[in-house]
Scaffold this motif. Structure first.
Motif, PDB file in Angstrom:
ATOM      1  N   ARG A  44       0.640  -1.481  -0.061  1.00 55.03           N
ATOM      2  CA  ARG A  44       0.205   0.047  -0.140  1.00 55.03           C
ATOM      3  C   ARG A  44       0.263   1.165  -0.127  1.00 55.03           C
ATOM      4  O   ARG A  44       0.583   2.186  -0.706  1.00 55.03           O
TER       5      ARG A  44
ATOM      6  N   GLU B  54      -4.870  -0.829  -3.773  1.00 54.56           N
ATOM      7  CA  GLU B  54      -5.159  -1.827  -2.894  1.00 54.56           C
ATOM      8  C   GLU B  54      -6.265  -0.960  -1.895  1.00 54.56           C
ATOM      9  O   GLU B  54      -7.102  -1.569  -0.815  1.00 54.56           O
ATOM     10  N   CYS B  55      -5.366   0.530  -1.403  1.00 49.82           N
ATOM     11  CA  CYS B  55      -6.079   0.935   0.199  1.00 49.82           C
ATOM     12  C   CYS B  55      -7.810   1.863  -0.610  1.00 49.82           C
ATOM     13  O   CYS B  55      -8.042   2.613   0.399  1.00 49.82           O
TER      14      CYS B  55
END
Length: 236
Positions: free
Chosen positions: A4, A106-107
C-alpha cells in the motif's frame, strides 16, 4: 502494508510529474538568448530574447518586456505545434492513468478482488508510460531545434544564439518522476502476482501429495484385505 505504501508513493510521484509537465506549458523562457552585457562603456546595455510555446519576447536592462504572441494555429511553426500536441497528449494520458491507478490501488477498496486491482494498476502504469514517452518526445524535439539553431549561430555570428531554458529541465524531471511512479506500480503488481502463483503451486503440490497418500493408503488397505481373505480361505 509495504504494498500500500509503495502504491501511494508511486501515485504521488506520477501526480507530481504530471503537475510539473503541466506547469511547463504555461512557463516562459523555453529558450533564451542574451546580447550585450560586456564592459567597455559607462553604461552596460543588456538585452534578452526569449521564447516559449505561445510567444516571442524581448526584454532590456530596464525590465521592459515586449512580447509578440504567435498567430493562429496554422501560422505557427510545425515543430512548436508538434511539441504542443505531444505535451497535451501526454497530459491527457497521464490523467487517465491517474484515475485508473486510483481505482486499482489496494488502499482505496473501490475495485474488485486483488487480481482485478492488479490488472487495473498495470493498465494505469501503461498509460503513464505512454504519457512519459509523449512528454519526453516533445521536450527532445524542442531541445533538438534549440541545439540546431545554436550550432548554426556559431557558424553565422549574425544569428541569435539561443540556449535551453529552465522549463525544459523541469519537464524532463517531471517525466522521470512519472516513469519512476509507473515502475513502482508495475513492481508491486508483479511481485504480488508472483507470490500468489508460488502459493498456488505449493497448494497444488500439497494436494497432489495428499491424493497420492490417500491412494497409497487405499492400495495398502486393499492388499491387506486380500491377504486376509486368502489366509481365511487357507485356514478353512
Amino acid at each position: 502494508m509495504w504494498r500500500r505504501l509503495a502504491q501511494i508513493l508511486g501515485l504521488l510521484l506520477c501526480i507530481m510529474g504530471w503537475g510539473l509537465v503541466g506547469c511547463t506549458l504555461a512557463m516562459d523562457h523555453w529558450r533564451v538568448a542574451q546580447l550585450g552585457g560586456q564592459a567597455g562603456s559607462s553604461v552596460v546595455v543588456t538585452a534578452w530574447y526569449w521564447s516559449d510555446l505561445w510567444k516571442d519576447c524581448y526584454e532590456d536592462s530596464t525590465a521592459l518586456v515586449n512580447c509578440v504572441d504567435f498567430g493562429v494555429l496554422w501560422t505557427v511553426k510545425s515543430y512548436i505545434q508538434a511539441v504542443r500536441g505531444l505535451l497535451i497528449i501526454g497530459l491527457c494520458l497521464g490523467l487517465i492513468g491517474t484515475a485508473l491507478a486510483f481505482f486499482g490501488m489496494e488502499c482505496t477498496h473501490i475495485g474488485g478482488d486483488q487480481r482485478s486491482n492488479d490488472t487495473v494498476l498495470t493498465t494505469a502504469s501503461a498509460f503513464h508510460l505512454l504519457a512519459c514517452v509523449s512528454d519526453v518526445a516533445g521536450y527532445c524535439l524542442y531541445i533538438n531545434r534549440v541545439v540546431t539553431a545554436f550550432l548554426h549561430s556559431k557558424a553565422d555570428p549574425s544569428k541569435l544564439s539561443y540556449e535551453i531554458g529552465p522549463p525544459l529541465y523541469l519537464g524532463l524531471v517531471g517525466s522521470f518522476l512519472i516513469f519512476l511512479g509507473c515502475m513502482i506500480h508495475c513492481a508491486t503488481a508483479y511481485r504480488v502476482n508472483r507470490t500468489q502463483r508460488g502459493k498456488e503451486e505449493e497448494k497444488d503440490v500439497l494436494r497432489g501429495k495428499k491424493h497420492t497418500h490417500r491412494r497409497s493408503e487405499r492400495s495398502n488397505g486393499s492388499q491387506s484385505s486380500s491377504t486376509y481373505k486368502v489366509a481365511s480361505v487357507v485356514i478353512v
